[in-house]
Design a protein around this motif. Structure first.
Motif, PDB file in Angstrom:
ATOM      1  N   PRO A 104       0.827  -1.216   0.000  1.00  0.00           N
ATOM      2  CA  PRO A 104       0.000   0.000   0.000  1.00  0.00           C
ATOM      3  C   PRO A 104       0.860   1.264   0.000  1.00  0.00           C
ATOM      4  CG  PRO A 104      -0.054  -1.080   2.139  1.00  0.00           C
ATOM      5  CD  PRO A 104       0.659  -1.994   1.233  1.00  0.00           C
ATOM      6  N   GLY A 105       0.474   2.219  -0.830  1.00  0.00           N
ATOM      7  CA  GLY A 105       1.209   3.473  -0.907  1.00  0.00           C
ATOM      8  C   GLY A 105       2.361   3.455  -1.880  1.00  0.00           C
ATOM      9  N   ALA A 106       2.673   2.280  -2.465  1.00  0.00           N
ATOM     10  CA  ALA A 106       3.759   2.183  -3.438  1.00  0.00           C
ATOM     11  C   ALA A 106       3.171   1.711  -4.752  1.00  0.00           C
ATOM     12  CB  ALA A 106       4.843   1.247  -2.954  1.00  0.00           C
ATOM     13  N   SER A 107       2.688   2.619  -5.540  1.00  0.00           N
ATOM     14  CA  SER A 107       2.023   2.292  -6.796  1.00  0.00           C
ATOM     15  C   SER A 107       3.019   1.715  -7.791  1.00  0.00           C
ATOM     16  CB  SER A 107       1.368   3.540  -7.373  1.00  0.00           C
ATOM     17  OG  SER A 107       0.757   3.259  -8.614  1.00  0.00           O
ATOM     18  N   GLY A 108       2.607   0.625  -8.430  1.00  0.00           N
ATOM     19  CA  GLY A 108       3.440  -0.002  -9.443  1.00  0.00           C
ATOM     20  C   GLY A 108       4.500  -0.936  -8.898  1.00  0.00           C
ATOM     21  N   LEU A 109       4.618  -1.064  -7.585  1.00  0.00           N
ATOM     22  CA  LEU A 109       5.624  -1.940  -6.980  1.00  0.00           C
ATOM     23  C   LEU A 109       5.001  -3.299  -6.674  1.00  0.00           C
ATOM     24  CD1 LEU A 109       8.443  -2.406  -5.753  1.00  0.00           C
ATOM     25  CD2 LEU A 109       7.546  -1.494  -3.588  1.00  0.00           C
ATOM     26  N   ARG A 110       5.618  -4.347  -7.189  1.00  0.00           N
ATOM     27  CA  ARG A 110       5.158  -5.717  -6.941  1.00  0.00           C
ATOM     28  C   ARG A 110       6.185  -6.425  -6.071  1.00  0.00           C
ATOM     29  NH1 ARG A 110       3.572  -8.708 -12.363  1.00  0.00           N
ATOM     30  NH2 ARG A 110       2.895 -10.201 -10.770  1.00  0.00           N
ATOM     31  N   LEU A 111       5.738  -6.900  -4.935  1.00  0.00           N
ATOM     32  CA  LEU A 111       6.613  -7.563  -3.978  1.00  0.00           C
ATOM     33  C   LEU A 111       6.155  -8.996  -3.795  1.00  0.00           C
ATOM     34  CD1 LEU A 111       8.935  -7.284  -1.929  1.00  0.00           C
ATOM     35  CD2 LEU A 111       7.234  -6.604  -0.220  1.00  0.00           C
ATOM     36  N   ARG A 112       7.104  -9.910  -3.906  1.00  0.00           N
ATOM     37  CA  ARG A 112       6.795 -11.327  -3.733  1.00  0.00           C
ATOM     38  C   ARG A 112       7.702 -11.903  -2.642  1.00  0.00           C
ATOM     39  NH1 ARG A 112       3.178 -12.882  -7.166  1.00  0.00           N
ATOM     40  NH2 ARG A 112       3.350 -15.029  -6.425  1.00  0.00           N
ATOM     41  N   LEU A 113       7.126 -12.820  -1.891  1.00  0.00           N
ATOM     42  CA  LEU A 113       7.817 -13.432  -0.763  1.00  0.00           C
ATOM     43  C   LEU A 113       7.913 -14.937  -0.978  1.00  0.00           C
ATOM     44  CD1 LEU A 113       8.934 -13.164   2.196  1.00  0.00           C
ATOM     45  CD2 LEU A 113       6.582 -13.579   2.970  1.00  0.00           C
ATOM     46  N   ARG A 114       9.072 -15.500  -0.681  1.00  0.00           N
ATOM     47  CA  ARG A 114       9.217 -16.951  -0.796  1.00  0.00           C
ATOM     48  C   ARG A 114       8.288 -17.645   0.187  1.00  0.00           C
ATOM     49  NH1 ARG A 114      13.224 -19.725   0.577  1.00  0.00           N
ATOM     50  NH2 ARG A 114      14.141 -18.223   2.020  1.00  0.00           N
ATOM     51  N   SER A 115       7.621 -18.678  -0.301  1.00  0.00           N
ATOM     52  CA  SER A 115       6.670 -19.389   0.561  1.00  0.00           C
ATOM     53  C   SER A 115       7.367 -20.000   1.769  1.00  0.00           C
ATOM     54  CB  SER A 115       5.954 -20.477  -0.247  1.00  0.00           C
ATOM     55  OG  SER A 115       5.194 -19.912  -1.282  1.00  0.00           O
ATOM     56  N   ARG A 116       8.591 -20.495   1.558  1.00  0.00           N
ATOM     57  CA  ARG A 116       9.291 -21.120   2.669  1.00  0.00           C
ATOM     58  C   ARG A 116       9.604 -20.107   3.764  1.00  0.00           C
ATOM     59  NH1 ARG A 116       8.803 -24.693   5.972  1.00  0.00           N
ATOM     60  NH2 ARG A 116      10.658 -25.072   7.233  1.00  0.00           N
ATOM     61  N   ALA A 117       9.915 -18.858   3.370  1.00  0.00           N
ATOM     62  CA  ALA A 117      10.171 -17.825   4.375  1.00  0.00           C
ATOM     63  C   ALA A 117       8.917 -17.552   5.201  1.00  0.00           C
ATOM     64  CB  ALA A 117      10.655 -16.555   3.683  1.00  0.00           C
TER      65      ALA A 117
END
Length: 212
Positions: A104-117
């Motif tokens: 939220p608040g960061a338009s156009g930013l896509r963040l992905r997290l490793r499932s294991r983490a």
């Protein structure tokens, strides 16, 4: 039976077979039978250094039988198919490798997290709950519709109902909020460790049920 258990059993059986074959080949190649004065049975493989591992008689004993080659080919097909299935099972993951995290608040930013983490964070949060001895959490299904699968082991005398409430308001709610999901279904399996039996003359035994 879990994938880890199956792998350990298969590797253990394969290791024992290879070890036994290696010992037989080494004993014959070093002529240990002759040096030790041991007379092995006639069907025993490789009894001397000059003998091939598979004799001509062994290779041709059943070759004139009509069922021999179909049996050999069928057995090899089963072995290859089993090896391919095992390899595919190792490469296949039951859940997504990564999951999207809202920014939220960061338009156009896509963040992905490793499932294991994420799974490790959930396991740490579950172990921190009261009366929890061990926790194992996995993220299953697709990245758009993830689902938690957790196995928790309680200490002797633990309260499964209290654990369900703590898990719901703690790790599960935190994960749902972090992933920005309206719902995050979870399958929770709970097991209570049985207390060690008391010594004779000190009140007898106290049994604790195991809840799954």
């Amino acid at each position: 039976m879990s994938r880890t258990t199956v792998n350990r059993v298969l590797l253990g059986v394969a290791g024992l077979v290879l070890f036994a074959v290696g010992v037989l080949v080494l004993a014959g190649g070093l002529d240990l039978y002759g040096r030790l004065g041991v007379d092995p049975p006639g069907w025993w493989p490789l009894t001397s250094p000059d003998q091939p591992v598979v004799s001509v008689e062994s290779r041709t004993h059943w070759s004139d039988q009509g069922w021999w080659w179909p049996a050999v080919i069928g057995g090899l097909v089963v072995v290859v198919a089993g090896a391919a299935w095992w390899l595919f099972a190792q490469l296949r993951r039951s859940g997504p490798a990564t999951v999207g995290v809202p920014t939220p608040g960061a338009s156009g930013l896509r963040l992905r997290l490793r499932s294991r983490a994420l799974e490790e964070v959930l396991e740490t949060g579950a172990v921190a709950l009261p009366e929890v001895d061990r926790a194992d959490v996995h993220l299953v299904r697709g990245p758009r519709h993830p689902r938690l699968r957790a196995a928790v082991r309680l200490t002797p005398g633990g309260d499964p109902a209290a654990l369900v409430e703590h898990f719901e308001t703690g790790p599960r709610t935190d994960a749902r909020t972090s992933l920005g999901l309206a719902e995050l279904p979870a399958d929770l399996r709970v097991r209570v460790v049985a207390a060690k039996p008391a010594a004779p003359g000190r009140g007898g035994r106290r049994k604790h049920p195991r809840v799954r």
